[in-house]
Design an enzyme around this catalytic site. Structure first.
Site, PDB file in Angstrom:
ATOM      1  N   PHE A 164       0.833  -1.198   0.000  1.00 50.73           N
ATOM      2  CA  PHE A 164       0.000   0.000   0.000  1.00 50.73           C
ATOM      3  C   PHE A 164       0.869   1.250   0.000  1.00 50.73           C
ATOM      4  O   PHE A 164       1.870   1.319   0.725  1.00 50.73           O
ATOM      5  CB  PHE A 164      -0.866   0.066   1.266  1.00 50.73           C
ATOM      6  CG  PHE A 164      -1.800  -1.089   1.476  1.00 50.73           C
ATOM      7  CD1 PHE A 164      -3.102  -1.046   0.996  1.00 50.73           C
ATOM      8  CD2 PHE A 164      -1.387  -2.206   2.194  1.00 50.73           C
ATOM      9  CE1 PHE A 164      -3.970  -2.098   1.215  1.00 50.73           C
ATOM     10  CE2 PHE A 164      -2.255  -3.265   2.425  1.00 50.73           C
ATOM     11  CZ  PHE A 164      -3.555  -3.204   1.920  1.00 50.73           C
ATOM     12  N   ASP A 165       0.453   2.248  -0.750  1.00 53.33           N
ATOM     13  CA  ASP A 165       0.959   3.599  -0.564  1.00 53.33           C
ATOM     14  C   ASP A 165       0.351   4.143   0.730  1.00 53.33           C
ATOM     15  O   ASP A 165      -0.618   3.584   1.264  1.00 53.33           O
ATOM     16  CB  ASP A 165       0.559   4.457  -1.767  1.00 53.33           C
ATOM     17  CG  ASP A 165       1.053   5.886  -1.663  1.00 53.33           C
ATOM     18  OD1 ASP A 165       2.107   6.118  -1.042  1.00 53.33           O
ATOM     19  OD2 ASP A 165       0.370   6.779  -2.195  1.00 53.33           O
TER      20      ASP A 165
END
Length: 299
Positions: A164-165
């Site tokens: 995930f960012d």
């Protein structure tokens, strides 16, 4: 009593995100939906090839194979602009690969995202940008799957890997707004001053929470990574936010603006979520990727 999906991680996915329908889509683009339907009907007995999100779905469904008494942990529902005839091929393809998918909604071109609420879906994956944006606006974590992304690695069959960012994905885009408006120095100062103040939640916080719950279930190991353009000193607020949420990630990469693709190639996720098109394009050359079309930087 009617069936219920309560207590499960419910993932809604479009048929083109789950299976490789790019050749069929070319017919749709070149001609019309009637030609597309005719081709799908002609290929009913031909299983579609796996699509970009296939590995993610297969591993999520493995949590339902934890043995006696483990119960149903994950529900995957096909939510598609496809027509019902094409839906037959989707179900047949799923059965061919042993995917436990029993529910589907096929709208023949109409916006399908409005069915997310009655499905209690927590995640929606689609190749249609408008549907993804509508889902996010309705409060459902969603990502536009890049259909030409590289397929997931087969090196980790017993482990679900998701990256995930941070900003606008796990966290809100509060800090990103400062960066876009005032530049990098102001962003770093803003985050350093607020290092002990948790960031507001972004659209994918509930997904990460659901994965953390699944980590305690049999059937599949989970490995998560935070892959962000942040660097020190702005890293601290991100870590402290996860600590405040009592959520753990296995790896954290604070890349300070470096291209994310090669780092993700080494992590080998089944899927990567980012809000910025440039980062998604960099990632898609190496791993399955999707854009979370939310926040100030998403365009």
């Amino acid at each position: 009593m009617p069936a219920s999906l309560s207590g499960q991680l419910v993932v809604a996915i479009s048929s083109r995100a789950l299976f490789d329908f790019e050749a069929e889509n070319e017919v749709f683009e070149a001609e019309d939906d009637h030609a597309y339907m005719a081709l799908q009907q002609q290929r009913l007995d031909e299983p579609a090839l796996p699509g970009v999100a296939f590995s993610l779905v297969k591993k999520l469904l493995a949590f339902n194979n934890g043995g006696p008494g483990s119960g149903q942990r994950v529900e995957v529902v096909v939510l598609s602009r496809n027509d019902p005839i094409s839906g037959m091929r989707v179900f047949r393809s799923a059965a061919h690969y042993g995917l436990g998918i029993e529910r589907g909604v096929f709208t023949r071109g109409a916006a399908p995202w409005r069915y997310l609420r009655p499905l209690s879906a927590q995640l929606f994956l689609s190749t249609n940008e408008a549907d993804v944006r509508s889902a996010l606006a309705a409060g459902v974590a969603a990502a536009r799957v890049m259909p030409l992304s590289r397929q997931a690695s087969a090196e980790h069959p017993g482990e679900l890997r998701i990256a995930f960012d941070g900003d606008a994905v796990l966290f809100s885009d509060e800090a990103e707004q400062v960066y876009q408006r005032d530049g990098l120095a102001a962003f770093r100062e803003h985050e350093s001053e607020r290092a002990r103040q948790p960031l507001p939640a972004g659209p994918f916080k509930p997904v990460l929470e659901a994965l953390q719950r699944l980590q305690h279930e049999p059937g599949m190991r989970i490995r998560t990574a935070l892959v962000t353009a942040r660097s020190a000193p702005a890293h601290e607020r991100a870590i402290r936010t996860l600590m405040d949420w009592r959520i753990e990630v296995d790896e954290a990469m604070f890349l300070g603006g470096l291209a994310k693709g090669e780092f993700l190639r080494e992590f080998e996720p089944d899927f990567f979520f980012d809000d910025q098109a440039g980062h998604v394009e960099s990632a898609a050359a190496h791993v399955p990727a999707g854009q979370v079309a939310a926040g100030i930087a998403a365009g």
